[in-house]
Design a protein around this motif. Structure first.
Motif, PDB file in Angstrom:
ATOM      1  N   ARG A  63      30.218  34.554  77.850  1.00 51.39           N
ATOM      2  CA  ARG A  63      30.068  35.107  76.512  1.00 51.39           C
ATOM      3  C   ARG A  63      30.710  34.158  75.511  1.00 51.39           C
ATOM      4  O   ARG A  63      31.770  33.583  75.754  1.00 51.39           O
ATOM      5  CB  ARG A  63      30.700  36.494  76.451  1.00 51.39           C
ATOM      6  N   ARG A  82      31.966  40.786  68.262  1.00 45.81           N
ATOM      7  CA  ARG A  82      30.767  39.948  68.397  1.00 45.81           C
ATOM      8  C   ARG A  82      30.994  38.879  69.453  1.00 45.81           C
ATOM      9  O   ARG A  82      31.671  37.884  69.213  1.00 45.81           O
ATOM     10  CB  ARG A  82      30.414  39.282  67.061  1.00 45.81           C
ATOM     11  N   PRO A 131      28.241  37.556  72.034  1.00 44.40           N
ATOM     12  CA  PRO A 131      26.951  37.653  72.738  1.00 44.40           C
ATOM     13  C   PRO A 131      26.994  36.964  74.093  1.00 44.40           C
ATOM     14  O   PRO A 131      27.740  36.000  74.305  1.00 44.40           O
ATOM     15  CB  PRO A 131      25.981  36.945  71.794  1.00 44.40           C
ATOM     16  N   ASP A 132      26.145  37.465  74.984  1.00 45.05           N
ATOM     17  CA  ASP A 132      25.968  36.833  76.282  1.00 45.05           C
ATOM     18  C   ASP A 132      25.293  35.495  76.095  1.00 45.05           C
ATOM     19  O   ASP A 132      24.306  35.381  75.361  1.00 45.05           O
ATOM     20  CB  ASP A 132      25.081  37.689  77.196  1.00 45.05           C
ATOM     21  N   GLY A 165      21.441  32.309  72.862  1.00 44.59           N
ATOM     22  CA  GLY A 165      20.913  33.643  73.102  1.00 44.59           C
ATOM     23  C   GLY A 165      19.447  33.654  73.488  1.00 44.59           C
ATOM     24  O   GLY A 165      18.783  32.639  73.449  1.00 44.59           O
TER      25      GLY A 165
END
Lengths: 208, 87
Positions: free
Chosen positions: A120, A127, A129-130, B87
């Motif tokens: 992450r 906040r 994210p992966d 992402g």
């Protein structure tokens, strides 16, 4: 192969040299270059840092507000995530970014996403994210979605963020350090007990 | 305090190479970072795209002075491009 083999080999050797020069730095983070390293691959072992955490309930009592149970996490120092092998492929480097795949440190089998660690990127409170994603559209393998990784730059959704924009300012050492940060240093594996099952979640926390 | 006592040397590791920069302890870390980037030939990207971490991996606020950050002579700092979240 798009890059002249001699040029590619010279650049590969240069990256190896830099990793060797910074061996003390890498080993202080339990990152080890493995003897399976052979052109065009560089194999590095990453050892987990943080122990697994389990949840517990504590009660905070205020003078006016009724006691509210909150979840806190406690380290289980005898348990941690599994070490893994990161295999970088420098074919066509540095016209193309290094490719990265994840392998079992014992068997060399490719790791499968459902049972892998998680990575992450901490961006701010709440906040994170992966950045280890399940299925790359081309390789159909788990991949690290960070700049500097071939699978990121060659992903259809990132077609405007070319590796060539970064190749002067990123090299394998900095990419290795980024991988360590998002997959080992900043993530804490936590067990989450639910009705009939147990989940592993990966909490991210920036170090300030 | 003698003038020399205001100055220390910081070692920036940029892409695996060491760059020593002398700096005044009362100057913001930004000044030393900019010199390190210049000496290493990494002046092409804006300063805010870089991040500085100490040996323990803690992210440093470059607007703070060297003294405020508690950095001592010979401190090793890792200066790297923010790689963002694809992402």
């Amino acid at each position: 192969m798009q890059v002249d083999p001699e040029v590619n080999r010279a650049k590969y050797d240069r990256e190896i040299s830099l990793l060797v020069e910074q061996q003390t730095t890498l080993e202080s983070r339990l990152i080890f270059m493995l003897s399976s390293t052979a052109y065009p691959h560089i194999d590095l072992l990453f050892v987990p840092r943080h122990p697994v955490q389990i949840p517990g309930l504590t009660t905070q009592v205020g003078s006016i507000i009724l006691a509210q149970p909150t979840v806190t996490f406690t380290d289980l120092p005898m348990f941690a995530g599994r070490a893994f092998k990161a295999r970088f492929d420098l074919t066509d480097y540095d016209l193309r970014a290094p490719s990265l795949e994840f392998r079992d440190a014992w068997t060399d089998a490719e790791l499968q996403y459902p049972t892998m660690f998680r990575a992450r990127q901490f961006e701010g409170p709440g906040r994170a994210p992966d950045v280890l994603l399940a299925d790359h559209p081309t390789t159909h393998k788990p991949f690290l979605c960070l700049r500097g990784i071939r699978e990121y730059h060659e992903h259809p959704q990132h077609s405007g963020d070319e590796w060539l924009l970064y190749r002067e300012t990123l090299n394998l050492f900095s990419i290795v350090m980024s991988l360590w940060r998002v997959s080992v240093d900043l993530v804490h594996p936590q067990l989450n007990f639910q009705m009939n099952r147990m989940q592993v979640q990966w909490a991210a926390e920036e170090k300030l | 305090m003698a003038e020399g006592e205001h100055k220390i040397t910081l070692v920036f590791i940029i892409n695996g190479e060491n760059f020593s920069v002398e700096t005044n302890i009362n100057a913001p870390l930004t000044a030393a970072v900019q010199r390190a980037l210049s000496e290493s030939g990494n002046s092409g990207r804006p300063l805010n795209e870089w991040e500085v971490r100490n040996s323990a991996g803690a992210l440093l606020d470059v607007t703070r002075t060297v003294k405020e950050l508690g950095l001592t002579n010979g401190a090793r700092l890792f200066l790297s491009l923010r790689v963002g979240a694809g992402g």
